[in-house]
Design an enzyme around this catalytic site. Structure first.
Site, mmCIF file in Angstrom:
data_model
loop_
_atom_site.group_PDB
_atom_site.id
_atom_site.type_symbol
_atom_site.label_atom_id
_atom_site.label_comp_id
_atom_site.label_asym_id
_atom_site.label_seq_id
_atom_site.Cartn_x
_atom_site.Cartn_y
_atom_site.Cartn_z
ATOM 1 N N SER A 28 -12.434 12.460 -5.521
ATOM 2 C CA SER A 28 -11.475 11.590 -4.839
ATOM 3 C C SER A 28 -10.073 12.127 -5.043
ATOM 4 O O SER A 28 -9.867 13.133 -5.722
ATOM 5 C CB SER A 28 -11.551 10.171 -5.401
ATOM 6 N N ALA A 29 -9.114 11.398 -4.468
ATOM 7 C CA ALA A 29 -7.708 11.595 -4.796
ATOM 8 C C ALA A 29 -7.464 10.907 -6.145
ATOM 9 O O ALA A 29 -8.385 10.333 -6.734
ATOM 10 C CB ALA A 29 -6.831 10.984 -3.703
ATOM 11 N N GLY A 83 -10.471 5.660 -9.585
ATOM 12 C CA GLY A 83 -11.403 5.103 -10.562
ATOM 13 C C GLY A 83 -12.477 6.059 -11.037
ATOM 14 O O GLY A 83 -13.541 5.624 -11.485
ATOM 15 N N GLU A 95 -12.632 15.324 -15.296
ATOM 16 C CA GLU A 95 -11.626 16.334 -14.927
ATOM 17 C C GLU A 95 -12.277 17.654 -14.509
ATOM 18 O O GLU A 95 -11.855 18.737 -14.898
ATOM 19 C CB GLU A 95 -10.633 16.552 -16.079
ATOM 20 N N CYS A 96 -13.314 17.555 -13.694
ATOM 21 C CA CYS A 96 -14.114 18.727 -13.305
ATOM 22 C C CYS A 96 -13.396 19.696 -12.388
ATOM 23 O O CYS A 96 -13.867 20.824 -12.211
ATOM 24 C CB CYS A 96 -15.416 18.280 -12.662
ATOM 25 N N GLN A 97 -12.283 19.291 -11.820
ATOM 26 C CA GLN A 97 -11.523 20.240 -11.019
ATOM 27 C C GLN A 97 -11.085 21.433 -11.859
ATOM 28 O O GLN A 97 -10.858 22.519 -11.335
ATOM 29 C CB GLN A 97 -10.312 19.570 -10.349
ATOM 30 N N CYS A 153 -0.044 2.494 3.021
ATOM 31 C CA CYS A 153 -0.155 1.910 4.365
ATOM 32 C C CYS A 153 -1.480 1.173 4.567
ATOM 33 O O CYS A 153 -1.673 0.514 5.582
ATOM 34 C CB CYS A 153 -0.012 2.996 5.423
ATOM 35 N N CYS A 178 -2.595 8.892 2.449
ATOM 36 C CA CYS A 178 -3.428 9.342 3.568
ATOM 37 C C CYS A 178 -2.861 10.670 4.092
ATOM 38 O O CYS A 178 -1.748 11.072 3.740
ATOM 39 C CB CYS A 178 -3.449 8.287 4.673
ATOM 40 N N HIS A 189 0.649 10.369 5.901
ATOM 41 C CA HIS A 189 1.808 10.225 5.018
ATOM 42 C C HIS A 189 2.014 11.458 4.140
ATOM 43 O O HIS A 189 3.139 11.741 3.732
ATOM 44 C CB HIS A 189 1.708 8.929 4.208
#
Length: 192
Positions: free
Chosen positions: A9-10, A14, A88-90, A147, A182, A185
């Site tokens: 996710s961003a 969560g 933190e798998c990135q 937004c 998004c 934005h």
């Protein structure tokens, strides 16, 4: 048969909360999960997975050169593990993601990975790239933009809250440095 899952996710969707809930679910059933987090991310203390809502758990650290297959196999031999939870798998390398596929395929232990998909420039992190390629199951965790639309991008900001469009891929920070937005934005903030 064990599988590898990638929850992505961003920021602020969560991921760590979901990891900690998974650990609790395994423990509640008398099972023994093994939690890892990136040594580079010490925002909430070294060797801890922490969530914004106040949950936390101790975790083993992985560094850029950690042989995850060897470490997990050694710990599993000493005390059987029922799942591996990776936060933190990135920050994983291609080789480390491959090692996690070996944990699944050779040790038959499920591996649940949690991380960001892209950086503040919209580029894939190395770990995320190979998790998206090699994981058995991909699960997007969602958060929202100011937004109300789904936030799938991350903006890095300076000390004045202005969007930054250059810099190192990795700069550890939380809400003080990053905002999930998004795509529309994101483009507006960067003047694209």
């Amino acid at each position: 048969m064990a599988q590898m899952y990638f929850y992505y996710s961003a920021m602020n969707a969560g991921k760590s909360t979901t990891l900690l809930q998974s650990a609790f679910n395994y423990q509640e059933r008398g099972m023994n999960p093994l939690i890892f987090t990136a040594a580079i991310d010490d925002r909430f203390g070294v060797g801890k997975v922490s969530s914004r809502i106040g949950l936390e758990a101790e975790a083993h650290l992985f560094h850029a050169d950690t042989d995850l297959l060897h470490v997990i196999a050694t710990l599993h031999e000493a005390e059987p593990r029922h799942c591996i939870l990776m936060d933190e798998c990135q920050f994983l390398s291609k080789e480390q993601v491959y090692q996690l596929t070996e944990v699944v395929d050779k040790l038959d232990i499920p591996v649940l990975c949690y991380g960001l998909r892209t950086d503040f420039l919209g580029e894939l992190f190395e770990g995320s790239k190979y998790l998206l390629s090699w994981a058995d199951k991909l699960i997007e965790l969602k958060t929202i933009c100011h937004c109300g639309r789904k936030a799938n991008m991350v903006i890095r900001t300076d000390e004045h809250g202005n969007a930054i469009s250059e810099g190192d891929q990795v700069a550890i920070g939380g809400n003080d440095k990053y905002v999930s937005v998004c795509r529309q934005h994101y483009k507006e903030a960067l003047g694209r």
